[in-house]
Write an enzyme that holds these catalytic residues in place. Structure first.
Site, mmCIF file in Angstrom:
data_model
loop_
_atom_site.group_PDB
_atom_site.id
_atom_site.type_symbol
_atom_site.label_atom_id
_atom_site.label_comp_id
_atom_site.label_asym_id
_atom_site.label_seq_id
_atom_site.Cartn_x
_atom_site.Cartn_y
_atom_site.Cartn_z
ATOM 1 N N LYS A 127 0.812 -1.220 0.000
ATOM 2 C CA LYS A 127 0.000 0.000 0.000
ATOM 3 C C LYS A 127 0.843 1.267 0.000
ATOM 4 O O LYS A 127 0.414 2.305 -0.477
ATOM 5 C CB LYS A 127 -0.967 0.004 1.187
ATOM 6 C CG LYS A 127 -0.377 0.423 2.533
ATOM 7 C CD LYS A 127 -1.498 0.698 3.544
ATOM 8 C CE LYS A 127 -1.022 1.246 4.865
ATOM 9 N NZ LYS A 127 -0.352 0.284 5.749
ATOM 10 N N HIS A 146 1.468 -3.853 14.782
ATOM 11 C CA HIS A 146 2.010 -2.727 14.018
ATOM 12 C C HIS A 146 1.978 -1.523 14.941
ATOM 13 O O HIS A 146 0.915 -1.088 15.363
ATOM 14 C CB HIS A 146 1.159 -2.480 12.765
ATOM 15 C CG HIS A 146 1.806 -1.544 11.776
ATOM 16 N ND1 HIS A 146 2.295 -0.317 12.122
ATOM 17 C CD2 HIS A 146 2.070 -1.681 10.458
ATOM 18 C CE1 HIS A 146 2.825 0.271 11.059
ATOM 19 N NE2 HIS A 146 2.707 -0.538 10.032
ATOM 20 N N GLU A 186 6.838 -5.963 8.162
ATOM 21 C CA GLU A 186 6.109 -5.433 7.006
ATOM 22 C C GLU A 186 6.527 -3.997 6.715
ATOM 23 O O GLU A 186 5.714 -3.077 6.780
ATOM 24 C CB GLU A 186 4.598 -5.484 7.281
ATOM 25 C CG GLU A 186 4.059 -6.883 7.479
ATOM 26 C CD GLU A 186 2.681 -6.907 8.143
ATOM 27 O OE1 GLU A 186 2.047 -7.973 8.132
ATOM 28 O OE2 GLU A 186 2.255 -5.869 8.685
HETATM 29 C C1 LIG Z 1 0.626 0.318 6.496
HETATM 30 C C2 LIG Z 1 1.016 -0.998 7.023
HETATM 31 C C3 LIG Z 1 2.374 -1.380 6.990
HETATM 32 C C4 LIG Z 1 3.494 -0.469 6.554
HETATM 33 O O1 LIG Z 1 3.808 0.490 7.527
HETATM 34 P P1 LIG Z 1 5.102 1.412 7.382
HETATM 35 O O2 LIG Z 1 5.034 2.324 8.547
HETATM 36 O O3 LIG Z 1 5.008 2.116 6.079
HETATM 37 O O4 LIG Z 1 6.294 0.535 7.449
HETATM 38 C C5 LIG Z 1 2.677 -2.657 7.429
HETATM 39 N N1 LIG Z 1 1.729 -3.500 7.875
HETATM 40 C C6 LIG Z 1 0.421 -3.171 7.910
HETATM 41 C C7 LIG Z 1 -0.569 -4.155 8.402
HETATM 42 C C8 LIG Z 1 0.025 -1.903 7.500
HETATM 43 O O5 LIG Z 1 -1.270 -1.567 7.574
#
Ligand SMILES: *Cc1c(COP(=O)(O)O)cnc(C)c1O
Length: 414
Positions: free
Chosen positions: A78, A206, A280
């Site tokens: 994304k 996260h 991620e």
């Molecule tokens: C947006 C998102 C990410 C990426 O986050 P960053 O801060 O750009 O590294 C990873 N995992 C999930 C589930 C997300 O929603």
């Protein structure tokens, strides 16, 4: 991945998403010259454009692997779904975090095997879950009973990670108000999954995105360990996957975050023999590899104030100011005003406002920014424009973000 820089470059140039496109090799510091050459060869249209530096993406993968060799990256699509970036990361050995059917399709289209994809959206439409089942994407996240029901119905062979709530409340984009099981919800959710005969293989969290505090990873890993122990206590099969999510930045704070992660993994999971740790990262890989050049299409002088209009803005790439709470910076390039010596424009600067091209006053990119005296048809270059920028741009007022050209470059490691 190929061991020498040359073989790695060859692998990237031949990767799906890159293959067949023109990639300009840059020497160290050659980005500005490259942008100048694009500007001078495109004088007629003066449309905004991006440069994507694939060599910089390779350097970031090195940086990740050096600091966190035990953590497998699943790039969060994304953040920036550009096919050349996805193909490059795939060639560098990355796996992928997809949140929708279309994101899964775009990653599979690059020839990436479905076992390198996690469907990391805790709340998914049934049709998307069925699609994941049909293409063999067999790992997803959940944080509610209703999600368990849907997965049981649409994709009962899918392995699950329970997403727990771990918040960095100081992050630019905290996620905890929307996602993550509360501590008291973990045991009942694990039991519900067990009764549904679904396999929960691990835990994910996260901490939030942008300007994150590295110490929050410690809290997340500790909370994940508690959830692992809860599963054991409930007599469930031993969990074996820990997903520490995103939130990483490629700046000075990365080493701090990596040290915090490593030390905390050691103290909470050091005795775990068959643990797979994944992450991620989105922003980490995407932010610095894209540079945006915009053309000054209008100017107004009001006393000492200088106001400029450029041809990308809040409804386009700079939506990150609203949605990602980003602060942008820019440097002028290729002056019509001083073409003979474009790097020397005099010491005097003016407090300047930079507007986007639409007819909405909200479409303001910079305020009180010091810039030299610029003219219509000069350029402003914005670095670090890869994360949460073009991915969420619109075509409001007829300014179509997805039409912005992306030139590919490959810089040698600095
Ligand atoms: C947006 C998102 C990410 C990426 O986050 P960053 O801060 O750009 O590294 C990873 N995992 C999930 C589930 C997300 O929603």
């Amino acid at each position: 991945m190929g061991s020498s820089p040359k073989s790695r470059q060859a692998a990237i140039l031949g990767a799906p998403g890159v293959r067949g496109k023109r990639v300009t090799t840059l020497s160290k510091g050659g980005l500005t010259d490259f942008m100048q050459s694009i500007i001078f060869s495109k004088q007629q249209s003066r449309e905004p454009f991006y440069v994507l530096d694939l060599g910089a993406a390779a350097s970031l993968m090195d940086k990740w692997t050096r600091a966190l060799p035990m953590v497998r990256p699943f790039y969060a699509v994304k953040c920036n779904p550009d096919p050349a970036l996805l193909g490059t990361l795939a060639a560098l050995g990355s796996s992928f975090d997809c949140a929708s059917r279309a994101e899964i399709e775009s990653v599979l289209a690059l020839g990436v095997s479905p076992d390198r994809i996690i469907f990391a959206n805790p709340c998914k439409a049934e049709s998307h879950i069925r699609y994941a089942a049909s293409v063999g994407v067999n790992l997803t996240t959940f944080d509610s009973r209703d999600e368990i029901e849907k997965i049981k119905k649409c994709h009962p062979k899918c392995a699950l990670l329970i997403r727990i709530r771990v918040d960095d409340v100081g992050a630019r984009c905290p996620l905890g108000t929307k996602f993550g099981a509360l501590p008291e919800e973990v045991a009942p959710l694990l039991q519900a999954a067990q009764s549904a005969r679904l396999l929960v293989t691990g835990v994910s969290f996260h901490i939030g995105s942008g300007d994150t505090n590295s110490l929050v990873y410690q809290r997340g890993i500790a909370a994940a360990k508690t959830a692992f122990d809860t599963a054991t206590r409930l007599g469930m099969p031993r969990m074996r996957v820990l997903n520490i999510g995103g939130g990483f930045t490629a700046d000075m704070k990365f080493n701090e975050a990596a040290s915090a992660v490593k030390a905390t993994l050691q103290s909470y999971f050091g005795k775990e023999t068959s643990l797979t740790v994944i992450a991620e990262p989105g922003r980490f890989f995407a932010q610095s590899v894209f540079t945006l050049a915009t053309n000054i299409i209008g100017k107004r002088v009001r006393g000492d104030l200088r106001e400029y209009w450029i041809n990308d803005g809040i409804y386009g790439s700079m939506n990150c100011i609203l949605f990602d709470h980003a602060t942008l910076t820019c440097t002028p390039l290729a002056f019509t005003s001083n073409r003979a010596n474009p790097t020397c424009w005099g010491a005097r600067t003016y407090s300047s406002t930079v507007f986007g091209p639409t007819c909405d006053a909200l479409d303001t990119v910079l305020k009180g920014h010091q810039l030299p005296e610029l003219q219509v048809n000069d350029w402003l270059v914005f670095p670090n424009m890869g994360a949460y920028t073009m991915a969420a741009g619109s075509n409001f007022n007829g300014f179509n973000t997805s039409a912005i050209l992306i030139y590919l470059a490959y810089s040698s490691p600095s």
